[in-house]
Design a protein around this motif. Sequence first.
Motif, mmCIF file in Angstrom:
data_model
loop_
_atom_site.group_PDB
_atom_site.id
_atom_site.type_symbol
_atom_site.label_atom_id
_atom_site.label_comp_id
_atom_site.label_asym_id
_atom_site.label_seq_id
_atom_site.Cartn_x
_atom_site.Cartn_y
_atom_site.Cartn_z
ATOM 1 N N HIS A 42 0.851 -1.200 0.000
ATOM 2 C CA HIS A 42 0.000 0.000 0.000
ATOM 3 C C HIS A 42 0.882 1.245 0.000
ATOM 4 N N PRO A 43 1.553 1.529 -1.088
ATOM 5 C CA PRO A 43 2.415 2.731 -1.103
ATOM 6 C C PRO A 43 1.635 4.023 -1.050
ATOM 7 N N GLU A 44 0.320 3.976 -1.356
ATOM 8 C CA GLU A 44 -0.475 5.199 -1.319
ATOM 9 C C GLU A 44 -0.961 5.539 0.085
ATOM 10 N N ASP A 45 -0.707 4.686 1.084
ATOM 11 C CA ASP A 45 -1.194 4.902 2.449
ATOM 12 C C ASP A 45 -0.021 4.887 3.429
ATOM 13 N N PRO A 46 0.837 5.906 3.409
ATOM 14 C CA PRO A 46 1.968 5.900 4.354
ATOM 15 C C PRO A 46 1.537 6.106 5.801
ATOM 16 N N SER A 47 0.455 6.854 6.009
ATOM 17 C CA SER A 47 0.003 7.076 7.392
ATOM 18 C C SER A 47 -0.496 5.782 8.025
ATOM 19 N N GLY A 48 -1.168 4.918 7.221
ATOM 20 C CA GLY A 48 -1.617 3.639 7.755
ATOM 21 C C GLY A 48 -0.456 2.736 8.135
ATOM 22 N N ALA A 49 0.598 2.728 7.304
ATOM 23 C CA ALA A 49 1.771 1.922 7.636
ATOM 24 C C ALA A 49 2.476 2.452 8.879
ATOM 25 N N LEU A 50 2.541 3.789 9.015
ATOM 26 C CA LEU A 50 3.166 4.373 10.194
ATOM 27 C C LEU A 50 2.358 4.069 11.451
ATOM 28 N N LEU A 51 1.024 4.066 11.332
ATOM 29 C CA LEU A 51 0.181 3.730 12.476
ATOM 30 C C LEU A 51 0.369 2.280 12.892
ATOM 31 N N ARG A 52 0.466 1.373 11.937
ATOM 32 C CA ARG A 52 0.720 -0.034 12.263
ATOM 33 C C ARG A 52 2.085 -0.204 12.929
ATOM 34 N N LEU A 53 3.062 0.554 12.444
ATOM 35 C CA LEU A 53 4.376 0.480 13.074
ATOM 36 C C LEU A 53 4.333 1.008 14.507
ATOM 37 N N ALA A 54 3.530 2.053 14.739
ATOM 38 C CA ALA A 54 3.406 2.576 16.099
ATOM 39 C C ALA A 54 2.740 1.563 17.032
ATOM 40 N N TRP A 55 1.776 0.799 16.510
ATOM 41 C CA TRP A 55 1.123 -0.202 17.346
ATOM 42 C C TRP A 55 2.067 -1.356 17.678
ATOM 43 N N CYS A 56 3.131 -1.524 16.922
ATOM 44 C CA CYS A 56 4.116 -2.574 17.232
ATOM 45 C C CYS A 56 5.011 -2.200 18.401
ATOM 46 N N LEU A 57 4.961 -0.948 18.847
ATOM 47 C CA LEU A 57 5.793 -0.550 19.972
ATOM 48 C C LEU A 57 5.381 -1.239 21.266
ATOM 49 N N THR A 58 4.094 -1.540 21.416
ATOM 50 C CA THR A 58 3.646 -2.224 22.634
ATOM 51 C C THR A 58 4.193 -3.642 22.731
ATOM 52 N N PRO A 59 4.078 -4.488 21.688
ATOM 53 C CA PRO A 59 4.754 -5.795 21.771
ATOM 54 C C PRO A 59 6.263 -5.687 21.917
ATOM 55 N N LEU A 60 6.862 -4.672 21.296
ATOM 56 C CA LEU A 60 8.308 -4.493 21.427
ATOM 57 C C LEU A 60 8.689 -4.186 22.873
ATOM 58 N N ALA A 61 7.939 -3.308 23.528
ATOM 59 C CA ALA A 61 8.228 -2.978 24.928
ATOM 60 C C ALA A 61 8.016 -4.185 25.829
ATOM 61 N N ALA A 62 6.956 -4.969 25.584
ATOM 62 C CA ALA A 62 6.714 -6.160 26.395
ATOM 63 C C ALA A 62 7.823 -7.195 26.217
ATOM 64 N N THR A 63 8.318 -7.335 24.993
ATOM 65 C CA THR A 63 9.408 -8.294 24.740
ATOM 66 C C THR A 63 10.698 -7.862 25.423
ATOM 67 N N VAL A 64 11.032 -6.585 25.334
ATOM 68 C CA VAL A 64 12.254 -6.090 25.985
ATOM 69 C C VAL A 64 12.141 -6.236 27.497
ATOM 70 N N TYR A 65 10.980 -5.974 28.061
ATOM 71 C CA TYR A 65 10.767 -6.127 29.503
ATOM 72 C C TYR A 65 10.940 -7.583 29.924
ATOM 73 N N PHE A 66 10.474 -8.497 29.115
ATOM 74 C CA PHE A 66 10.626 -9.921 29.424
ATOM 75 C C PHE A 66 12.082 -10.363 29.318
ATOM 76 N N THR A 67 12.783 -9.911 28.305
ATOM 77 C CA THR A 67 14.192 -10.279 28.165
ATOM 78 C C THR A 67 15.025 -9.747 29.331
ATOM 79 N N LEU A 68 14.686 -8.580 29.833
ATOM 80 C CA LEU A 68 15.397 -8.047 30.996
ATOM 81 C C LEU A 68 15.151 -8.909 32.229
#
Length: 445
Positions: A42-68
Amino acid sequence: MLALRLTWAARPAVQLRRLLVAMASAGTGFLLLCTLGYAISHPEDPSGALLRLAWCLTPLAATVYFTLAVARTDPGTRPRPGLAAIGLGPARLMAVSAATTALSCLLGSMLALLFFLHLRGDLTGMPFDGAAADFLAADSPLPLPAALTLLGLVPVISSVTVALVLRPRDDRSASAKREARSYGRFGAYGRTTAREPFGAYGRFRARRTTGERAGPAPGTDEATAPPADGNPEPGQDTGLPPAPREAPRGLPWGIAVLAAGLAVEAYANREGTGSATPLPGGLAGTPSVLIGWLLTAVGLAVAGPGLTHLCGRLLQSAAPGALRLLAGRVLMTEADRIGRPLGVVCAVASGAYAMTTLYDPTGPDVGPLTTLGLLLVTCCTLATLFTAAVEARQARSDTTEALLRLGAPAAMLRSAAAIRAGALLALFGPLTLVVAELAALPLTR
């Protein structure tokens, strides 16, 4: 090489925790790669891709917290006299722990890349070849630098976090550090001049300041030499369990942040204005709702240690017996260690309840990626809580052995553990339900 040897020589329980870290890293890496696939298709929807990437921050934070949490309980990277004798001090062991964490996360990232290429149809010979080719833009070439950058987020952030948290610290007071520095400057002159008696006195004071035990007087047996003042040395092991420290100071701040988050959510949609931000699974809300949820989660995490300490103090109130006294003291001692993971679990549970309440049945169904993200966050937070419980059990192993030597029955220790679990559930369970109801109530009216 040392990190690899310590990884292979670990016990099965430690290997299982590292495998869970690799699985969490694989799940987060797959979500990031799916975000890249959406951006390609979807190259015509950069805001949608950025929003999906922002929603990945929550799993990323949970994974880093678990690894610590897993890195803190790794027995292979604990300071030991044998390792210190060959030059592996706290700094080297911290580097080994960060390298071990990076290896586990890199294994998960490689699995995520292989599974992503398999679903795209780039790898054949296995079931479900190209099952998600349309969704993952199989007709477009995969930008390898972007994929490797996304896959490297979890290993890099996790290893850096482990290195920062587990770095060696000097817990001496400022006056002790100044005396040690002054002794170091004076000792250089003392070795070259005739001031050796005062230098010996300075060395004695430096040992007493840093908590090391000074040697006995000449002609005195070290085992029978009494302390100078009749009290144990600052760093001397007395064989007694450590007394509970003072209450954590984050409870008022946590309550204040939690109240601020609930207030933001209460006034979020009062006027019905604001641009809607699409949430996963057919939810809808405003940016202020997301800020309110974030503040609520931070408030619960900050207030968790204080609430755990309060729970232990309440157990010891009203003429406690030996069982309640033991359970309460353990909770007060372990408040900092298990309180914060408990607060994070409560935040995730209240958020899941609020999302269930706000779900619109007439909207789009919950997709597989949303389900994967929710499962990943939930499993990581629960695994972090269990890992913190294992760390607390390891920390009080000496006290448990001392109680068993004194004749305490094992059933009593199990009963104390059950009382601690019941008390925490009785406090945090209703708190989670109340916070979830207050968070979802303004958005459902």
